[in-house]
Design an enzyme around this catalytic site. Structure first.
Site, PDB file in Angstrom:
ATOM      1  N   HIS A 170       0.942  -1.171   0.003  1.00 31.06           N
ATOM      2  CA  HIS A 170      -0.081   0.120   0.051  1.00 31.06           C
ATOM      3  C   HIS A 170       0.758   1.319   0.006  1.00 31.06           C
ATOM      4  O   HIS A 170       0.486   2.284   0.205  1.00 31.06           O
ATOM      5  CB  HIS A 170      -0.955  -0.041   1.320  1.00 31.06           C
ATOM      6  CG  HIS A 170      -1.640  -1.302   1.255  1.00 31.06           C
ATOM      7  ND1 HIS A 170      -2.450  -1.918   0.501  1.00 31.06           N
ATOM      8  CD2 HIS A 170      -1.598  -2.084   2.432  1.00 31.06           C
ATOM      9  CE1 HIS A 170      -3.035  -2.935   1.193  1.00 31.06           C
ATOM     10  NE2 HIS A 170      -2.569  -3.205   2.287  1.00 31.06           N
TER      11      HIS A 170
ATOM     12  N   HIS B 125      -6.396  -4.636  -1.250  1.00 23.94           N
ATOM     13  CA  HIS B 125      -5.749  -6.016  -1.306  1.00 23.94           C
ATOM     14  C   HIS B 125      -6.074  -6.704  -2.513  1.00 23.94           C
ATOM     15  O   HIS B 125      -5.942  -8.063  -2.601  1.00 23.94           O
ATOM     16  CB  HIS B 125      -6.078  -7.007  -0.106  1.00 23.94           C
ATOM     17  CG  HIS B 125      -5.562  -6.210   1.336  1.00 23.94           C
ATOM     18  ND1 HIS B 125      -6.464  -5.281   1.969  1.00 23.94           N
ATOM     19  CD2 HIS B 125      -4.341  -6.000   2.063  1.00 23.94           C
ATOM     20  CE1 HIS B 125      -5.902  -4.997   3.056  1.00 23.94           C
ATOM     21  NE2 HIS B 125      -4.629  -5.203   2.991  1.00 23.94           N
TER      22      HIS B 125
END
Length: 332
Positions: A57, A220
């Site tokens: 991320h 994700h």
């Protein structure tokens, strides 16, 4: 295998963190043994802030360590929570004697490991409070027995505002309450034109047919909640801003902090166009943009997409948003 700038896929996170620390040695330090990213010079006599979660991320969370935001980031493996012992070490490292606020995105592994770590840290006389970030509107199903909304880009706002309050001398309970207020008011939703690809993988997490986009994606590589036809920028952003405005009950005269966030594979030019569309759409709805950001902050590897976060603004939050911050990924 899709061409990527990696040495070995299994070392991608470690090498990226080392590179980040080598680029910003005056701001952060990376311990290759514990994996922790800390301030180059630990802060003193303030409430500590620690966050973390699976990697993939970037620049979240390591990029937000520094003055005015986090004291410690605890990176896990790609899309996997750090262990409870790693989080415990990060929590203890963040403490300067006034306790630690753990900022946790709402994913089962993160929530469990941060809770255990908090209990272990308190055995070492480190007081802790938890702020849970659960802003993803796409997963707001109103099911009290379910996992709840996922934590996504609003974590940036929580870390920024809590960081400013902590630097200003606020106490542990006050910083935690502020973080919970921000997390409780902010909502995010995102879309993808192309999914991200894991280091070393040949294919992205999912494949879209031509002419459609995935709406409501996670960070994700999760699929979205539906698909809609590809449209121009104004049309795509309306798919994000309109449900956010409805969920937050924004009306003419409302004021917001808006974050337009690239998901890793979106060019700066596209993000600026998305920001323009966000401002224009909110103006059409009669909503004032009090502050805004557009950039790449909370990604899903190299996903080609964008999310929009809206946080209703007030006179308490804006000075904290405006307060100085100096980190590798956010500085003003």
């Amino acid at each position: 295998m899709r061409p990527q700038i990696v040495n070995h896929p299994e070392n991608a996170t470690e090498h990226a963190l080392e590179g980040l620390a080598l680029t910003h040695p005056h701001l952060i330090a990376h311990d290759p043994v514990t994996g922790l990213v800390t301030r180059a010079r630990p802060a003193r006599d303030k409430v500590g802030l620690v966050s973390g979660g699976g990697s993939g991320h970037e620049p979240l969370h390591a990029g937000f360590v520094g003055t005015g935001m986090l004291d410690v980031a605890v990176p896990g493996a790609l899309y996997a929570s750090p262990t409870a012992l790693q989080v415990q070490a990060g929590t203890v490292a963040a403490d300067s004697g006034r306790g630690v606020v753990q900022i946790v995105k709402n994913y089962t592994g993160d929530v469990l490991n941060f809770r255990i770590a908090g209990e272990l840290a308190e055995d070492e006389a480190v007081l802790t409070e938890v702020v849970l970030v659960d802003d993803d509107l796409a997963t707001d199903r109103g099911d009290a027995d379910g996992p709840g909304r996922r934590g996504t880009a609003a974590v940036l706002a929580v870390e920024k505002i809590c960081g400013a309050a902590s630097e200003a001398g606020a106490g542990l309970a006050e910083v935690a309450a502020l973080g919970r207020r921000v997390a409780g008011r902010a909502r995010t939703i995102g879309l993808a034109l192309r999914a991200g690809t894991h280091p070393g993988a040949a294919e992205p997490a999912f494949v879209l047919p031509d002419g459609v986009i995935e709406l409501g994606v996670g960070i994700h590589g999760e699929r979205g909640t539906g698909r809609v036809p590809l449209a121009d920028a104004d049309g795509l952003i309306a798919h994000l801003v309109d449900p956010l405005a409805e969920a937050l009950a924004l009306t003419r005269g409302s004021s917001v902090i808006a974050v337009v966030n690239g998901l890793g594979g979106t060019s700066p030019l596209e993000l600026s166009i998305a920001a323009r569309a966000t401002h224009h759409r909110l103006k059409d709805l009669g909503v004032t943009v009090a502050r805004s950001l557009a950039g790449t902050y909370v990604t899903s590897l190299d996903m080609h997409g964008v999310s929009v976060t809206l946080l209703p603004a007030d006179d308490d939050l804006l000075p904290l948003w405006d307060a100085p911050v100096r980190t590798p990924a956010l500085t003003w």
